[in-house]
Design an enzyme around this catalytic site. Structure first.
Site, short mmCIF file in Angstrom:
data_model
loop_
_atom_site.label_atom_id
_atom_site.label_comp_id
_atom_site.label_asym_id
_atom_site.label_seq_id
_atom_site.Cartn_x
_atom_site.Cartn_y
_atom_site.Cartn_z
NE ARG A 1 -3.93 0.58 1.89
CZ ARG A 1 -5.15 0.65 2.42
NH1 ARG A 1 -5.37 1.44 3.47
NH2 ARG A 1 -6.15 -0.05 1.90
CG HIS B 1 -8.49 -0.01 -2.82
ND1 HIS B 1 -7.68 -1.08 -2.47
CD2 HIS B 1 -9.17 0.31 -1.67
CE1 HIS B 1 -7.85 -1.39 -1.20
NE2 HIS B 1 -8.76 -0.56 -0.69
CD GLN C 1 -13.07 -2.03 -0.79
OE1 GLN C 1 -12.29 -1.90 0.14
NE2 GLN C 1 -14.28 -2.56 -0.65
CG ASP D 1 -13.78 6.04 -0.93
OD1 ASP D 1 -13.90 5.83 0.30
OD2 ASP D 1 -12.68 6.03 -1.51
CB CYS E 1 -14.19 0.91 -0.12
SG CYS E 1 -13.50 2.56 0.13
NE ARG F 1 -10.57 -5.45 0.61
CZ ARG F 1 -9.88 -4.40 1.06
NH1 ARG F 1 -10.51 -3.42 1.67
NH2 ARG F 1 -8.57 -4.30 0.87
N1 CP Z 1 -11.36 -0.23 2.36
C1 CP Z 1 -10.08 -0.31 2.80
O1 CP Z 1 -9.14 -0.64 2.05
O2 CP Z 1 -9.92 -0.04 4.11
P1 CP Z 1 -8.54 0.14 4.92
O3 CP Z 1 -7.94 1.45 4.51
O4 CP Z 1 -8.95 0.10 6.35
O5 CP Z 1 -7.63 -1.00 4.54
N1 NVA Z 2 -10.10 6.61 -1.22
C1 NVA Z 2 -9.68 6.19 0.09
C2 NVA Z 2 -9.86 4.72 0.22
C3 NVA Z 2 -9.49 4.16 1.56
C4 NVA Z 2 -9.67 2.66 1.64
C5 NVA Z 2 -8.24 6.60 0.34
O1 NVA Z 2 -7.42 6.45 -0.57
O2 NVA Z 2 -7.95 7.08 1.43
#
Ligand code: CP
Ligand code: NVA
Length: 306
Positions: A102, A129, A132, A220, A259, A287
């Protein structure tokens, strides 16, 4: 040497592979007692940004499959002191069978994949993502049947999650209607890719038109990790909040997805996310089987062709 099975973005994989991964995910979910399908395999989880769902679901997924995870975060590793992603990839490849990253810049993910000698999974970048959205398509189909030909509406910030929805719309052949303020819409190149690949993806600044008659309404956070200009974004995005009036424009049996993490009163009202049409908890739960299946595909298990 066989090409590594990186899971970097949905647009890089063919529809049959993605469908195969979802089919295995469904089987894994219904046979939760199936254990030890990846015995002794080790997964490195590398986080340059925070996470709740991605971290825990990947850790539990590999553990339930008979392997285990090791977690590295920015502050607790040499990444935070300037060691390159490529060097980190070369080192981790000596210890583990698969790496999830990540990170902020999508270039970091590509650097990791180029330098690693084990498969690399995208656990979120500023651009996408994909893990997700595999869970999201699985969740949609549990509630509404095959997603092909159905209509999904997005209202809010067209962010990394929205971009993976665009990839999915092309690969799984559903209609996607995105509504965002003009300054927060997706890059034209992504929409060009969707259209040149037969995608039914529309973009407007009209949330009502996007949601009218949709099978699913999704949004989101208005403030993704790393975003600034909070007050300016909030005032632009106010008309895109999913409230009961906007949700009522969708089909009577439409579902609501998010998400998570959610910010009630910003992108969605509590009446919607905590209401009867919301499937967000099952979405978060999925997930786990979705990522078990992604791990198995990356490691050449599960019988899914590349
Ligand atoms: N939806 C998602 O990826 O959540 P986190 O940021 O908690 O991993
Ligand atoms: N769009 C959000 C998703 C988190 C899972 C972010 O990137 O923070």
């Amino acid at each position: 040497m066989a090409e590594l099975r990186h899971f970097l973005d949905l647009d890089r994989l063919d529809s049959a592979t993605l469908r195969g991964i979802l089919d295995v995910a469904v089987t894994l979910k219904s046979n939760a007692s199936d254990r030890a399908l990846l015995p002794g395999r080790t997964l490195a989880l590398v986080f340059e940004k925070p996470s709740t769902r991605t971290r825990i679901s990947f850790e539990v997924a590999i553990q339930q499959l008979g392997g285990h995870a090791v977690v590295l975060d920015q502050s607790g590793s040499q990444l935070g002191r300037g060691e390159t992603v490529a060097d980190t990839a070369r080192v981790l490849s000596q210890y583990v069978d698969v790496i999830m990253l990540r990170t902020s810049a999508p270039e970091n993910l590509l650097e990791m994949a180029d330098a690693a000698s084990v498969p690399v999974i995208n656990g979120l970048t500023n651009a996408s993502h994909p893990c997700q959205i595999m869970a999201d398509v699985m969740t949609f189909e549990e509630h509404k049947g095959p997603i092909a030909g159905k209509a999904v509406a997005w209202s809010g910030d067209s962010n990394n999650v929205a971009a993976s929805w665009v990839h999915a719309a092309v690969k799984f052949e559903f209609e996607l209607r995105l509504a965002s303020p003009v300054s927060l819409q997706l890059a034209p190149a992504l929409l060009d890719w969707a259209h040149s690949n037969g995608g039914r993806v529309t973009v407007s600044d009209d949330p009502n038109a996007a949601v009218d008659g949709a099978d699913c309404v999704v949004t989101d956070t208005w403030f993704s990790m790393g975003d600034d200009q909070i007050e300016e974004r909030r005032s632009l995005l106010e008309p895109y909040r999913i409230d009961t009036a906007l949700m009522a424009r969708a089909k009577d049996d439409a579902i609501f997805m998010h998400c998570l993490p959610a910010h009630r009163g910003d992108e969605v009202d509590s009446e919607v996310i905590d209401g009867p049409q919301s499937v967000v908890w099952r979405e978060a739960g999925n997930r786990l089987p979705a990522q078990k299946s992604i791990l198995m595909w990356c490691l050449g298990e599960g019988g899914i062709d590349a």
